[in-house]
Design a protein around this motif. Sequence first.
Motif, PDB file in Angstrom:
ATOM      1  N   CYS A  50      42.975 -51.205  82.948  1.00  0.00           N
ATOM      2  CA  CYS A  50      44.012 -50.176  82.960  1.00  0.00           C
ATOM      3  C   CYS A  50      45.433 -50.739  82.995  1.00  0.00           C
ATOM      4  N   ASN A  51      46.056 -50.745  81.837  1.00  0.00           N
ATOM      5  CA  ASN A  51      47.477 -51.077  81.729  1.00  0.00           C
ATOM      6  C   ASN A  51      48.228 -49.821  82.196  1.00  0.00           C
ATOM      7  N   PHE A  52      48.513 -49.721  83.511  1.00  0.00           N
ATOM      8  CA  PHE A  52      48.992 -48.465  84.089  1.00  0.00           C
ATOM      9  C   PHE A  52      50.478 -48.206  83.932  1.00  0.00           C
ATOM     10  N   THR A  53      51.285 -49.210  83.644  1.00  0.00           N
ATOM     11  CA  THR A  53      52.698 -48.989  83.307  1.00  0.00           C
ATOM     12  C   THR A  53      53.280 -50.267  82.749  1.00  0.00           C
ATOM     13  N   ASN A  54      54.547 -50.179  82.403  1.00  0.00           N
ATOM     14  CA  ASN A  54      55.286 -51.324  81.906  1.00  0.00           C
ATOM     15  C   ASN A  54      56.641 -51.332  82.610  1.00  0.00           C
ATOM     16  N   LEU A  55      56.975 -52.460  83.217  1.00  0.00           N
ATOM     17  CA  LEU A  55      58.235 -52.553  83.957  1.00  0.00           C
ATOM     18  C   LEU A  55      59.457 -52.323  83.068  1.00  0.00           C
ATOM     19  N   ASP A  56      59.309 -52.597  81.774  1.00  0.00           N
ATOM     20  CA  ASP A  56      60.427 -52.464  80.839  1.00  0.00           C
ATOM     21  C   ASP A  56      60.415 -51.124  80.109  1.00  0.00           C
ATOM     22  N   CYS A  57      59.713 -50.157  80.644  1.00  0.00           N
ATOM     23  CA  CYS A  57      59.645 -48.834  80.033  1.00  0.00           C
ATOM     24  C   CYS A  57      61.045 -48.223  80.032  1.00  0.00           C
ATOM     25  N   ALA A  58      61.476 -47.735  78.876  1.00  0.00           N
ATOM     26  CA  ALA A  58      62.803 -47.134  78.764  1.00  0.00           C
ATOM     27  C   ALA A  58      62.762 -46.013  77.735  1.00  0.00           C
ATOM     28  N   ALA A  59      63.623 -45.040  77.892  1.00  0.00           N
ATOM     29  CA  ALA A  59      63.666 -43.886  76.994  1.00  0.00           C
ATOM     30  C   ALA A  59      63.906 -44.300  75.542  1.00  0.00           C
ATOM     31  N   THR A  60      64.612 -45.386  75.339  1.00  0.00           N
ATOM     32  CA  THR A  60      64.910 -45.833  73.974  1.00  0.00           C
ATOM     33  C   THR A  60      63.662 -46.311  73.229  1.00  0.00           C
ATOM     34  N   ARG A  61      62.565 -46.487  73.919  1.00  0.00           N
ATOM     35  CA  ARG A  61      61.327 -46.975  73.294  1.00  0.00           C
ATOM     36  C   ARG A  61      60.378 -45.848  72.901  1.00  0.00           C
ATOM     37  N   PHE A  62      60.825 -44.609  72.978  1.00  0.00           N
ATOM     38  CA  PHE A  62      60.003 -43.458  72.634  1.00  0.00           C
ATOM     39  C   PHE A  62      60.568 -42.764  71.404  1.00  0.00           C
ATOM     40  N   LEU A  63      59.682 -42.252  70.573  1.00  0.00           N
ATOM     41  CA  LEU A  63      60.066 -41.446  69.421  1.00  0.00           C
ATOM     42  C   LEU A  63      59.787 -39.996  69.754  1.00  0.00           C
ATOM     43  N   SER A  64      60.757 -39.127  69.504  1.00  0.00           N
ATOM     44  CA  SER A  64      60.573 -37.717  69.814  1.00  0.00           C
ATOM     45  C   SER A  64      61.558 -36.898  69.009  1.00  0.00           C
ATOM     46  N   GLY A  65      61.169 -35.683  68.698  1.00  0.00           N
ATOM     47  CA  GLY A  65      62.092 -34.750  68.071  1.00  0.00           C
ATOM     48  C   GLY A  65      63.229 -34.403  69.018  1.00  0.00           C
ATOM     49  N   ASN A  66      63.003 -34.578  70.318  1.00  0.00           N
ATOM     50  CA  ASN A  66      64.022 -34.345  71.336  1.00  0.00           C
ATOM     51  C   ASN A  66      64.318 -35.688  71.991  1.00  0.00           C
ATOM     52  N   PRO A  67      65.379 -36.370  71.559  1.00  0.00           N
ATOM     53  CA  PRO A  67      65.657 -37.707  72.087  1.00  0.00           C
ATOM     54  C   PRO A  67      65.944 -37.752  73.592  1.00  0.00           C
ATOM     55  N   HIS A  68      66.218 -36.605  74.194  1.00  0.00           N
ATOM     56  CA  HIS A  68      66.499 -36.571  75.629  1.00  0.00           C
ATOM     57  C   HIS A  68      65.246 -36.371  76.469  1.00  0.00           C
ATOM     58  N   PHE A  69      64.114 -36.018  75.832  1.00  0.00           N
ATOM     59  CA  PHE A  69      62.892 -35.762  76.595  1.00  0.00           C
ATOM     60  C   PHE A  69      62.488 -36.973  77.430  1.00  0.00           C
ATOM     61  N   ALA A  70      62.400 -38.144  76.807  1.00  0.00           N
ATOM     62  CA  ALA A  70      61.955 -39.333  77.540  1.00  0.00           C
ATOM     63  C   ALA A  70      62.932 -39.681  78.666  1.00  0.00           C
ATOM     64  N   LYS A  71      64.219 -39.482  78.438  1.00  0.00           N
ATOM     65  CA  LYS A  71      65.206 -39.748  79.499  1.00  0.00           C
ATOM     66  C   LYS A  71      64.910 -38.876  80.717  1.00  0.00           C
ATOM     67  N   SER A  72      64.700 -37.602  80.455  1.00  0.00           N
ATOM     68  CA  SER A  72      64.429 -36.650  81.535  1.00  0.00           C
ATOM     69  C   SER A  72      63.126 -36.996  82.256  1.00  0.00           C
ATOM     70  N   ALA A  73      62.073 -37.252  81.491  1.00  0.00           N
ATOM     71  CA  ALA A  73      60.771 -37.553  82.087  1.00  0.00           C
ATOM     72  C   ALA A  73      60.832 -38.823  82.922  1.00  0.00           C
ATOM     73  N   LEU A  74      61.448 -39.870  82.395  1.00  0.00           N
ATOM     74  CA  LEU A  74      61.504 -41.146  83.118  1.00  0.00           C
ATOM     75  C   LEU A  74      62.445 -41.082  84.318  1.00  0.00           C
ATOM     76  N   ALA A  75      63.431 -40.203  84.280  1.00  0.00           N
ATOM     77  CA  ALA A  75      64.319 -40.049  85.437  1.00  0.00           C
ATOM     78  C   ALA A  75      63.566 -39.416  86.603  1.00  0.00           C
ATOM     79  N   ARG A  76      62.562 -38.590  86.291  1.00  0.00           N
ATOM     80  CA  ARG A  76      61.795 -37.910  87.330  1.00  0.00           C
ATOM     81  C   ARG A  76      60.638 -38.739  87.855  1.00  0.00           C
ATOM     82  N   PHE A  77      60.056 -39.578  86.979  1.00  0.00           N
ATOM     83  CA  PHE A  77      58.902 -40.374  87.392  1.00  0.00           C
ATOM     84  C   PHE A  77      58.816 -41.582  86.470  1.00  0.00           C
ATOM     85  N   GLY A  78      59.278 -42.703  86.955  1.00  0.00           N
ATOM     86  CA  GLY A  78      59.312 -43.908  86.142  1.00  0.00           C
ATOM     87  C   GLY A  78      58.322 -44.964  86.614  1.00  0.00           C
TER      88      GLY A  78
END
Length: 186
Positions: A50-78
Amino acid sequence: MREVDAIVLGAGAAGLMTALTAGQRGRRVAVLDHADEAGRKILISGGGRCNFTNLDCAATRFLSGNPHFAKSALARFGPADILAMIERHKIAWHEKTLGQLFCDGSARAVVAMLLAECAAGGVTIGLSHRITDVSLSDRFVVTTDRGVYRAPALVLATGGLSIPKMGASGLSHAIARQFGLCVTDT
């Protein structure tokens, strides 16, 4: 008929995290999955570690129709939050290349952790439930071969189509289309 505040379809990582969060916030939640055990994809991830997370996880590494979604999600639970949960459950881990974090032992420890967190929130887990119908009137109604569930909120967390051998299907895509939601072709 079982009345709850939210029905989550899918007992994988996303479904269980959604359910435990809502349950621990006082919501009555039912998680329904067709599989006979929770977290089947978790159990094979990272070669069973189980690769349960990545220390270098950042919103800029996600593709989404809503570029702010990953920012919001990671701000709440990173990554720090999942790592804190892992450590609270005394799951030994190690870092591999590029900040990837894996269990030292079996991925089963992560599934057990998620189920324990769900239990702490009073979440009902319904495994081996085949969905036969989903409808909406004043509430969502999910009919399964084991009963009917009603709730004002429905979460589709059944995963993608990537591993058909594990039972991956287009169920969530079909339900999303049924309710007029935009679905990106895979």
